[in-house]
Scaffold this active site. Structure first.
Site, mmCIF file in Angstrom:
data_model
loop_
_atom_site.group_PDB
_atom_site.id
_atom_site.type_symbol
_atom_site.label_atom_id
_atom_site.label_comp_id
_atom_site.label_asym_id
_atom_site.label_seq_id
_atom_site.Cartn_x
_atom_site.Cartn_y
_atom_site.Cartn_z
ATOM 1 N N SER A 1 0.731 -1.182 0.014
ATOM 2 C CA SER A 1 0.099 0.090 -0.171
ATOM 3 C C SER A 1 0.869 1.195 -0.041
ATOM 4 O O SER A 1 0.338 2.172 -0.648
ATOM 5 C CB SER A 1 -0.788 0.008 1.176
ATOM 6 N N HIS B 1 1.022 4.708 4.198
ATOM 7 C CA HIS B 1 0.080 5.391 2.956
ATOM 8 C C HIS B 1 0.552 6.861 2.948
ATOM 9 O O HIS B 1 0.749 7.378 1.739
ATOM 10 C CB HIS B 1 -1.186 5.275 3.290
#
Length: 296
Positions: free
Chosen positions: A224, A277
Site C-alpha cells: 500500500s 500510506h
C-alpha cells in the site's frame, strides 16, 4: 414462437446471399454477436477478412440486425450474449471465442506492463499463495521489518527494508494493491522506463516501511505504501508535465485521498498502515517533482 436455426440450417443459409453488416476487430466479439443474432432467428456468419472479422446477416432482416448491434456494442459482455453463445453457438465456435477472450486478456495484461511491474506483481502473489498453503508465519517472520532498527541490522539483513511490501494478509488486500501496482506501475514503466519505476519502488517502500515501523512497530505488511507512492507520482507528473502521457483521473485521486483520510479518522473496519500510506504518497509527489525539475 420463434425456433432457433439449427447448425444444418445455418450452413444452408450461408450458401445463400448474406449481406455484410459490420466489421469487428476481435474474433471473440464477432462470434458473440453472431451467435446472438442466430438466437434471435437471424441467419448470420463470421468471415475472416483483411483488417478484421465481418459479420454477415440475412438481407431481409438487415435492419433488425443493425438495431441489435447498436445495443450489443454498448455492453458486449452482458450475460445474455454469453448465454446465446453457449446455447446457440457451435461447440468449436464457443471454445474459440473463450480462447480468444482469454488470449486478448492475457495480451492486454502483458502489453501494459514491463518486467519490473510483472516481476513484483508475481512475487507478491507467489508469497501470498505460499502463505495460504500454510507457510504464512514462516514467511512473515522471515521478511518482516526489523524488531530494532540499527546499522548492524541494516548491514546483516538489508532485505527487511523492503520485505513487508511483499506480504499481504487477505484477498482484498492483495487484489487492491496489485491491481493498482499493475495499472500505475505499468504506465510509469512504459512511459518513463524501468529505472524510474525501480527508483520509485525502492524509495517509497523504504520510506513508508521505516515510517510505519516508527509509528506502530514491526508487525505490518503490504504494497500500500508503494501504491500511494505511485499515486502521488502519477498525480504530480500529470499535473506538472501532462505532455508525457501519465494520467490519473481526478475522481480516482479524490477517492484514494479520501480513503487515506478515513484510515486516519479510524472509521474503517480494517487495520490500515496509515503512516505508510501518507509517507508513500508524499515520497511519490517529491520524486515526481525532482524528476521533472531534473529533466527541465
Amino acid at each position: 414462437m420463434a425456433k432457433p436455426i439449427s447448425a444444418r440450417d445455418r450452413k444452408l443459409m450461408s450458401q445463400e446471399q448474406l449481406q455484410a453488416l459490420v466489421k469487428i476487430d476481435q474474433h471473440n466479439i464477432a462470434l458473440l454477436f453472431t451467435n446472438y443474432l442466430i438466437s434471435k432467428d437471424i441467419a448470420a456468419q463470421v468471415e475472416n477478412e483483411e483488417g478484421g472479422f465481418v459479420v454477415y446477416c440475412q438481407c431481409d432482416k438487415f435492419e433488425q440486425a443493425r438495431a441489435e448491434f447498436d445495443d450489443f456494442i454498448k455492453q458486449p459482455y452482458h450475460p445474455k450474449y454469453q448465454q446465446a453463445a453457449w446455447q446457440h453457438g457451435d461447440a468449436d465456435q464457443t471454445q474459440i471465442a473463450h480462447q480468444s477472450l482469454l488470449k486478448s486478456f492475457s495480451q492486454t495484461f502483458l502489453d501494459h506492463a514491463g518486467w519490473v511491474t510483472l516481476g513484483i506483481f508475481m512475487l507478491c502473489w507467489g508469497i501470498f499463495l505460499a502463505s495460504l498453503a500454510g507457510w504464512a508465519n514462516e514467511i512473515f517472520y522471515s521478511i518482516r521489518f526489523y524488531s530494532h532498527l540499527s546499522i548492524e541490522a541494516l548491514l546483516s539483513e538489508p532485505y527487511r527494508l523492503l520485505g513487508p511490501a511483499f506480504f499481504h494478509f487477505s484477498w482484498l488486500h492483495i487484489v487492491f494493491n496489485t491491481m493498482w501496482w499493475w495499472q500505475l506501475g505499468g504506465s510509469i514503466e512504459k512511459i518513463l522506463g524501468k529505472g524510474a519505476l525501480i527508483n520509485l519502488f525502492l524509495v517509497s517502500a523504504i520510506v513508508s516501511n521505516v515510517g510505519q515501523f516508527m509509528a506502530s512497530g514491526e508487525n505490518f505488511g503490504g504494497l500500500s505504501g508503494v501504491v500511494y507512492g505511485l499515486v502521488g507520482y502519477v498525480w504530480w507528473y500529470a499535473w506538472l508535465a501532462p505532455e508525457k502521457g501519465l494520467f490519473l483521473s481526478k475522481p480516482l485521486i479524490g477517492f484514494l485521498l479520501f480513503w487515506l483520510l478515513l484510515g486516519f479518522v479510524g472509521v474503517l473496519p480494517i487495520n490500515m498502515a496509515n503512516t505508510a500510506h501518507l509517507l508513500g504518497l508524499l515520497s511519490g509527489c517529491l520524486l515526481a517533482l525532482i524528476k521533472i525539475k531534473g529533466s527541465s
